[in-house]
Design an enzyme around this catalytic site. Structure first.
Site: not given
Length: 578
Positions: A196, A302, A460, A471, A508
């Site tokens: 944040h 998300r 991904n 990964r 995406c």
């Protein structure tokens, strides 16, 4: 010892972290260290319970007053949203009840009770990856402020005006407060791009480098050159280094003006073919960046952070507030909400550790076992969709079988019927899509297209499953490449299946954020791409300066390639040509 200290104060030192917030700046370092928090030990007597509950209540009110005063001075929507999130957490009735229970039933002093309850939240976060641990800073900050108010001890954090702030970690509240001192930049020893603090720094256009493991080499008063684009920090820059960074600052100002003008241009190739660029986000704090880069809505929202901000993901009101904030901030464009995607490298509290979480209980597999959690999210989405007709889409993660799709659809119908029984109008039926990230879905794309309104390729995970490469494993990281020939061939198969069934298709994953790969995807027939906002201008520039015919030629060459060396050569030649 003295000589080493002098060397450290005067010699040029180069440090590397991660990009936190773009921008380049030079200034004097100002070190900030949080005071260690001490709490009471021992138990209180029965007659002290009321007094301790009163102390906690006063601490809450003082903390809320401070945040509300901070709120009054803000105009930035990103900052306002974040402060409101902290206010909601302090007002959380479940949190208050648990602290009071610790005081009343376990005879803990107020400060110790606060420490215990917040510690339970933090213990959950500690089981996870570093990018999720960043969020524990927000919770720690609220905890420490409450304890300070309970003990009537609130040290004033000060920083010199127009300096570069250096800290181990910062909460978003601290970033907001320190911004009032016109800080020129931020350097943090901990944290990542998703923290944040980094998001707030970006919204306030404060350059930041995060995750600097050697940040303790910076002394108070050192001159520092900070590059938030790369995460690089130069301590005590030589004259030549300083001049280099001053030139970079000039270029940065010029480029920023060019980018803003460029982002306003139409999304069209050089020969007039349109394309769509959307943003991948997780927090409402990112909306400012979405608007600046002129993204045409959200291609991937998300929702995991909702769970992390509340103990119970089933808080419908909180979910609706979050979804509505995103839709309000992206008018008139669509928003694709990905259902809660836990497991693998993502968070979900589990009593048993999995041997291979990437192949385990994650995504839709977890959701179908936690039906109430899934149904609650679907209800919140359906209620929100009714307020924003035609703009909201549902995306299901980690699908591997058609049976999973049918079961989620059935649960969505149940959620809709239950809302209607409660007298809630649900006229809107949002488009329903699945993530193509498991090879079984890619290979049966035609079948899945018959049962969905759209498909979205997550490159991904698809890459790691196709190549059998974790990964996140550094030992084999060189084998993980989203531009592998097998990945391109599978993408073409999915593209042909979607086109054959006239079903919209997007990408995406990270592949979409690479400008040359984006051209190859466009040439293959995928004209809707979604990525992080920082990548969008470069991708748009590359797509605009080329014709569709050129991109089709590029994709043909890539699809004909059989080894990575050939693809790397094709990409190099394309880059050099431009």
């Amino acid at each position: 010892m003295e000589k080493n200290m002098k060397d450290r104060m005067n010699n040029e030192i180069s440090l590397s972290g991660s990009p936190g917030s773009p921008g380049i700046t030079i200034g004097k370092a100002s070190l900030y260290r949080r005071e260690d928090m001490a709490v009471s030990s021992g138990e209180i007597k029965d007659g002290e319970v009321g007094d301790q509950i009163g102390k906690f209540d006063k601490a809450r009110k003082r903390s809320l007053t401070g945040l509300q005063e901070l709120l009054e001075d803000q105009e930035d929507e990103t900052v306002i949203e974040l402060i409101n999130t902290q206010i909601e957490m302090i007002n959380d009735p479940d949190l208050c009840k648990r602290v009071e229970t610790e005081i009343r039933e376990h005879h803990q002093p107020a400060d110790s009770a606060i420490h215990t309850v917040f510690g339970e939240y933090l213990d959950i976060l500690k089981q996870n990856q570093d990018d999720l641990l960043d969020r524990s800073i927000d919770i720690t900050d609220i905890r420490d402020r409450l304890i300070q108010f309970v003990n009537y001890h609130l040290p004033q954090a000060e920083v010199e005006q127009n300096t570069i702030l250096v800290a181990k970690e910062l909460s978003p509240r601290e970033v907001i407060e320190f911004s009032e001192a016109n800080i020129k930049g931020i350097i943090m020893g901990r944290g990542g791009q998703t923290s944040h603090a980094a998001i707030i720094a970006r919204s306030m256009n404060i350059p930041a480098a995060v995750g600097l493991k050697n940040a303790d080499l910076i002394s108070d008063g050192n001159e520092v050159a900070l590059d938030g684009n790369t995460g690089k920090v130069i301590v005590n820059p030589r004259q030549s280094t300083r001049q280099k960074y001053e030139k970079l600052i000039e270029q940065q100002l010029k480029q920023q003006a060019e980018i803003e003008a460029f982002c306003a241009e139409p999304n069209e190739t050089s020969d007039g073919h349109s394309f769509t660029l959307r943003a991948n986000i997780e927090f409402a704090e990112e909306l400012d960046s979405v608007q600046k880069c002129r993204a045409e809505g959200i291609g991937l929202l998300r929702t995991e952070s909702i769970y992390l901000q509340r103990e119970h993901f089933g808080n419908l009101r909180m979910q609706e507030t979050f979804y509505k904030a995103i839709l309000e901030g992206t008018k008139p464009h669509p928003v694709t909400i990905r259902l809660f995607d836990a497991g693998g490298d993502k968070f979900f509290e589990m009593s048993q550790k999995e041997q291979n979480p990437f192949l385990g209980w994650r995504g839709v597999r977890m959701l179908l076992d936690e039906k109430e959690l899934l149904k609650n999210q679907l209800k919140a989405i359906l209620k929100t969709a009714n307020c924003f007709p035609g703009r909201l889409r549902i995306l299901v993660p980690m699908i591997s079988t058609l049976e999973e799709v049918l079961e989620v659809k059935e649960l969505m119908a149940d959620a809709r019927n239950e809302l209607k029984e409660d007298g809630i109008t649900v006229d809107e039926q949002p488009p329903f899509g699945v993530m193509v990230e498991v090879p079984s879905v890619a290979l049966q794309a035609k079948t899945f297209a018959e049962h969905t309104d759209f498909l979205s390729i997550g490159t991904n995970d698809l890459t790691q499953y196709v190549l059998a490469v974790d990964r996140g494993n550094e030992l084999i990281s060189d084998l993980y490449d989203q531009r592998h020939p097998a990945v391109w061939k599978l993408l073409k198969q999915v593209t042909d299946a979607a086109r054959g069934k006239n079903v919209p298709l997007s990408v995406c994953g990270e592949l979409a954020s690479d400008p040359v790969s984006a051209c190859c995807l466009m040439g293959m027939g995928i004209s809707e791409l979604s990525m992080g906002t920082s990548a969008l201008p470069a991708v748009k520039r590359m797509l605009r300066v080329h014709s569709l015919k050129e991109m089709q030629q590029l994709s043909r060459k890539v699809l004909e390639s059989e080894i990575m060396d050939d693809i790397n050569r094709i990409f190099r030649e394309w880059t050099q040509k431009n």
